[in-house]
Design a protein around this motif. Structure first.
Motif, PDB file in Angstrom:
ATOM      1  N   HIS A 172       0.852  -1.186   0.000  1.00  0.00           N
ATOM      2  CA  HIS A 172       0.000   0.000   0.000  1.00  0.00           C
ATOM      3  C   HIS A 172       0.890   1.238   0.000  1.00  0.00           C
ATOM      4  O   HIS A 172       1.712   1.424   0.911  1.00  0.00           O
ATOM      5  N   LEU A 173       0.736   2.071  -1.010  1.00  0.00           N
ATOM      6  CA  LEU A 173       1.595   3.235  -1.207  1.00  0.00           C
ATOM      7  C   LEU A 173       0.805   4.535  -1.059  1.00  0.00           C
ATOM      8  O   LEU A 173      -0.402   4.577  -1.293  1.00  0.00           O
ATOM      9  N   PHE A 174       1.499   5.592  -0.683  1.00  0.00           N
ATOM     10  CA  PHE A 174       0.880   6.913  -0.632  1.00  0.00           C
ATOM     11  C   PHE A 174       0.633   7.445  -2.043  1.00  0.00           C
ATOM     12  O   PHE A 174      -0.311   8.184  -2.276  1.00  0.00           O
ATOM     13  N   SER A 175       1.484   7.048  -2.977  1.00  0.00           N
ATOM     14  CA  SER A 175       1.436   7.627  -4.324  1.00  0.00           C
ATOM     15  C   SER A 175       0.417   6.963  -5.244  1.00  0.00           C
ATOM     16  O   SER A 175       0.174   7.445  -6.343  1.00  0.00           O
ATOM     17  N   LYS A 176      -0.162   5.838  -4.813  1.00  0.00           N
ATOM     18  CA  LYS A 176      -1.113   5.127  -5.671  1.00  0.00           C
ATOM     19  C   LYS A 176      -2.412   4.869  -4.920  1.00  0.00           C
ATOM     20  O   LYS A 176      -2.410   4.545  -3.724  1.00  0.00           O
ATOM     21  N   GLU A 177      -3.507   4.978  -5.641  1.00  0.00           N
ATOM     22  CA  GLU A 177      -4.818   4.748  -5.039  1.00  0.00           C
ATOM     23  C   GLU A 177      -5.003   3.282  -4.671  1.00  0.00           C
ATOM     24  O   GLU A 177      -5.597   2.955  -3.642  1.00  0.00           O
ATOM     25  N   HIS A 178      -4.488   2.392  -5.517  1.00  0.00           N
ATOM     26  CA  HIS A 178      -4.625   0.961  -5.276  1.00  0.00           C
ATOM     27  C   HIS A 178      -3.262   0.346  -4.965  1.00  0.00           C
ATOM     28  O   HIS A 178      -2.238   0.785  -5.512  1.00  0.00           O
ATOM     29  N   PRO A 179      -3.206  -0.671  -4.103  1.00  0.00           N
ATOM     30  CA  PRO A 179      -1.921  -1.302  -3.786  1.00  0.00           C
ATOM     31  C   PRO A 179      -1.357  -2.057  -4.982  1.00  0.00           C
ATOM     32  O   PRO A 179      -2.098  -2.463  -5.879  1.00  0.00           O
ATOM     33  N   ILE A 180      -0.043  -2.229  -4.993  1.00  0.00           N
ATOM     34  CA  ILE A 180       0.584  -3.040  -6.028  1.00  0.00           C
ATOM     35  C   ILE A 180       0.780  -4.449  -5.479  1.00  0.00           C
ATOM     36  O   ILE A 180       1.000  -4.653  -4.283  1.00  0.00           O
ATOM     37  N   LEU A 181       0.691  -5.429  -6.369  1.00  0.00           N
ATOM     38  CA  LEU A 181       0.780  -6.840  -5.986  1.00  0.00           C
ATOM     39  C   LEU A 181       2.133  -7.386  -6.426  1.00  0.00           C
ATOM     40  O   LEU A 181       2.515  -7.268  -7.589  1.00  0.00           O
ATOM     41  N   SER A 182       2.851  -7.979  -5.492  1.00  0.00           N
ATOM     42  CA  SER A 182       4.184  -8.508  -5.797  1.00  0.00           C
ATOM     43  C   SER A 182       4.292  -9.954  -5.321  1.00  0.00           C
ATOM     44  O   SER A 182       3.772 -10.313  -4.252  1.00  0.00           O
ATOM     45  N   LEU A 183       4.964 -10.788  -6.122  1.00  0.00           N
ATOM     46  CA  LEU A 183       5.166 -12.191  -5.759  1.00  0.00           C
ATOM     47  C   LEU A 183       6.275 -12.285  -4.717  1.00  0.00           C
ATOM     48  O   LEU A 183       7.460 -12.222  -5.033  1.00  0.00           O
ATOM     49  N   SER A 184       5.883 -12.413  -3.460  1.00  0.00           N
ATOM     50  CA  SER A 184       6.837 -12.473  -2.358  1.00  0.00           C
ATOM     51  C   SER A 184       6.081 -12.893  -1.102  1.00  0.00           C
ATOM     52  O   SER A 184       4.866 -12.727  -1.016  1.00  0.00           O
ATOM     53  N   SER A 185       6.796 -13.418  -0.137  1.00  0.00           N
ATOM     54  CA  SER A 185       6.183 -13.707   1.158  1.00  0.00           C
ATOM     55  C   SER A 185       6.392 -12.516   2.082  1.00  0.00           C
ATOM     56  O   SER A 185       7.310 -11.705   1.887  1.00  0.00           O
ATOM     57  N   LEU A 186       5.559 -12.406   3.094  1.00  0.00           N
ATOM     58  CA  LEU A 186       5.716 -11.320   4.055  1.00  0.00           C
ATOM     59  C   LEU A 186       7.029 -11.468   4.826  1.00  0.00           C
ATOM     60  O   LEU A 186       7.694 -10.476   5.133  1.00  0.00           O
ATOM     61  N   LYS A 187       7.417 -12.701   5.097  1.00  0.00           N
ATOM     62  CA  LYS A 187       8.685 -12.953   5.790  1.00  0.00           C
ATOM     63  C   LYS A 187       9.869 -12.461   4.961  1.00  0.00           C
ATOM     64  O   LYS A 187      10.798 -11.844   5.484  1.00  0.00           O
ATOM     65  N   SER A 188       9.831 -12.725   3.655  1.00  0.00           N
ATOM     66  CA  SER A 188      10.900 -12.260   2.777  1.00  0.00           C
ATOM     67  C   SER A 188      10.966 -10.743   2.757  1.00  0.00           C
ATOM     68  O   SER A 188      12.056 -10.160   2.790  1.00  0.00           O
ATOM     69  N   MET A 189       9.807 -10.094   2.713  1.00  0.00           N
ATOM     70  CA  MET A 189       9.775  -8.638   2.740  1.00  0.00           C
ATOM     71  C   MET A 189      10.349  -8.106   4.047  1.00  0.00           C
ATOM     72  O   MET A 189      11.108  -7.134   4.065  1.00  0.00           O
ATOM     73  N   GLU A 190      10.006  -8.751   5.142  1.00  0.00           N
ATOM     74  CA  GLU A 190      10.497  -8.324   6.456  1.00  0.00           C
ATOM     75  C   GLU A 190      12.018  -8.375   6.516  1.00  0.00           C
ATOM     76  O   GLU A 190      12.666  -7.502   7.103  1.00  0.00           O
ATOM     77  N   GLU A 191      12.603  -9.379   5.891  1.00  0.00           N
ATOM     78  CA  GLU A 191      14.061  -9.531   5.889  1.00  0.00           C
ATOM     79  C   GLU A 191      14.751  -8.478   5.028  1.00  0.00           C
ATOM     80  O   GLU A 191      15.900  -8.109   5.290  1.00  0.00           O
ATOM     81  N   LYS A 192      14.060  -7.993   3.991  1.00  0.00           N
ATOM     82  CA  LYS A 192      14.666  -7.034   3.068  1.00  0.00           C
ATOM     83  C   LYS A 192      14.524  -5.584   3.528  1.00  0.00           C
ATOM     84  O   LYS A 192      15.300  -4.719   3.120  1.00  0.00           O
ATOM     85  N   LEU A 193      13.541  -5.300   4.359  1.00  0.00           N
ATOM     86  CA  LEU A 193      13.267  -3.929   4.778  1.00  0.00           C
ATOM     87  C   LEU A 193      14.095  -3.563   6.012  1.00  0.00           C
ATOM     88  O   LEU A 193      14.341  -4.414   6.870  1.00  0.00           O
ATOM     89  N   PRO A 194      14.529  -2.306   6.131  1.00  0.00           N
ATOM     90  CA  PRO A 194      15.315  -1.892   7.303  1.00  0.00           C
ATOM     91  C   PRO A 194      14.470  -1.942   8.577  1.00  0.00           C
ATOM     92  O   PRO A 194      13.367  -1.396   8.626  1.00  0.00           O
ATOM     93  N   SER A 195      14.996  -2.593   9.604  1.00  0.00           N
ATOM     94  CA  SER A 195      14.232  -2.804  10.837  1.00  0.00           C
ATOM     95  C   SER A 195      14.006  -1.525  11.626  1.00  0.00           C
ATOM     96  O   SER A 195      13.129  -1.486  12.494  1.00  0.00           O
ATOM     97  N   ASP A 196      14.788  -0.480  11.337  1.00  0.00           N
ATOM     98  CA  ASP A 196      14.566   0.781  12.043  1.00  0.00           C
ATOM     99  C   ASP A 196      13.415   1.579  11.435  1.00  0.00           C
ATOM    100  O   ASP A 196      12.970   2.572  12.026  1.00  0.00           O
ATOM    101  N   GLN A 197      12.937   1.162  10.266  1.00  0.00           N
ATOM    102  CA  GLN A 197      11.837   1.868   9.606  1.00  0.00           C
ATOM    103  C   GLN A 197      10.561   1.041   9.505  1.00  0.00           C
ATOM    104  O   GLN A 197       9.465   1.600   9.425  1.00  0.00           O
ATOM    105  N   PHE A 198      10.684  -0.287   9.483  1.00  0.00           N
ATOM    106  CA  PHE A 198       9.528  -1.154   9.279  1.00  0.00           C
ATOM    107  C   PHE A 198       9.452  -2.224  10.365  1.00  0.00           C
ATOM    108  O   PHE A 198      10.484  -2.695  10.851  1.00  0.00           O
TER     109      PHE A 198
END
Length: 245
Positions: A172-198
């Motif tokens: 879910h983005l501020f710049s788009k009315e509708h969310p974008i769909l990506s092939l990934s697991s939530l766990k994988s996303m959690e590992e890629k995102l900086p823990s101080d921001q997400f």
């Protein structure tokens, strides 16, 4: 940058067409062609690097999808980009799941082939640039997400929250009315995102901590959306909030 390619197809006419297209494309170099996936796999396990693999799907012994799954287990910097070439459109979703960058439906013309090849070149050029001058994790402020058959750059600051849906995530983005769909697991996303921001606040949600507007004991508000903070994540989340993130 010249991309080293191999072509794999058990139909002689189709294999001849793909190799002809490769040879007439200035930034592609044909290094080998095979009429079965097993021989191609032996080549790919060798020391000669391959940048792009033009791969048929319906083949005996080993299918293109099966070969792609084997390659998908290799480190990302050592596996080729895959462009599927097939007469059957029902394999599109399977191709997406094994990270193919494009899907050429037979019969295809040179314009369609060149479009796929150009996409591969752009991705390889970006990989080369990133390996030479990639920012550290402390300064990186974006992530590339696989959306359909392309990689889309998304700035961290634009993300409100990420919602998990089995094999996919809704971003879910501020710049788009509708969310974008990506092939990934939530766990994988959690590992890629900086823990101080997400931070994960629920089995189904990761939130951008910088965008939280208000918090209660069991929920938080980001923009127009109110999200539940599940009990498993509640103590850690509130501790982080109280410490000033």
């Amino acid at each position: 940058m010249t991309l080293k390619c191999i072509a794999v197809d058990d139909e002689p006419l189709a294999l001849g067409l793909v190799t002809a297209f490769i040879e007439q494309t200035p930034f592609l170099q044909l290094t080998a062609k095979y009429d079965n996936a097993i021989e191609a796999l032996r080549h790919l396990h060798g020391e000669d690097p391959v940048d792009v693999l033009f791969l048929d799907i319906q083949m005996s012994d080993l299918t293109g999808i099966e070969l792609a799954r084997i390659l998908d287990s290799k480190p990302s910097n050592s596996k080729p980009l895959i462009v599927f070439t097939t007469a059957f459109d029902q394999f599109a979703i399977e191709g997406y799941k094994v990270n193919a960058i494009d899907y050429l439906l037979k019969p295809f013309n040179y314009e369609e082939f060149l479009r796929a090849a150009s996409k591969a070149k752009t991705l390889k050029d970006n990989q080369t640039t990133s390996s030479v001058s990639a920012p550290t994790n402390d300064t990186k402020n974006y992530i590339f997400l696989k959306v359909e058959y392309q990689l889309v750059k998304v700035m961290f600051a634009d993300i409100r929250y990420i919602e998990g849906l089995k094999d996919y995530v809704k971003v879910h983005l501020f710049s788009k009315e509708h969310p974008i769909l990506s092939l990934s697991s939530l766990k994988s996303m959690e590992e890629k995102l900086p823990s101080d921001q997400f931070m994960r606040i629920h089995r189904s949600y990761i939130v951008n901590l910088n965008k939280i507007e208000s918090v209660t004991k069991t929920s938080l508000q980001i923009g127009k959306d109110q999200l539940t903070i599940s009990e498993n994540y509640r103590d850690e989340f509130h501790l982080k909030i109280k410490s000033g993130l």
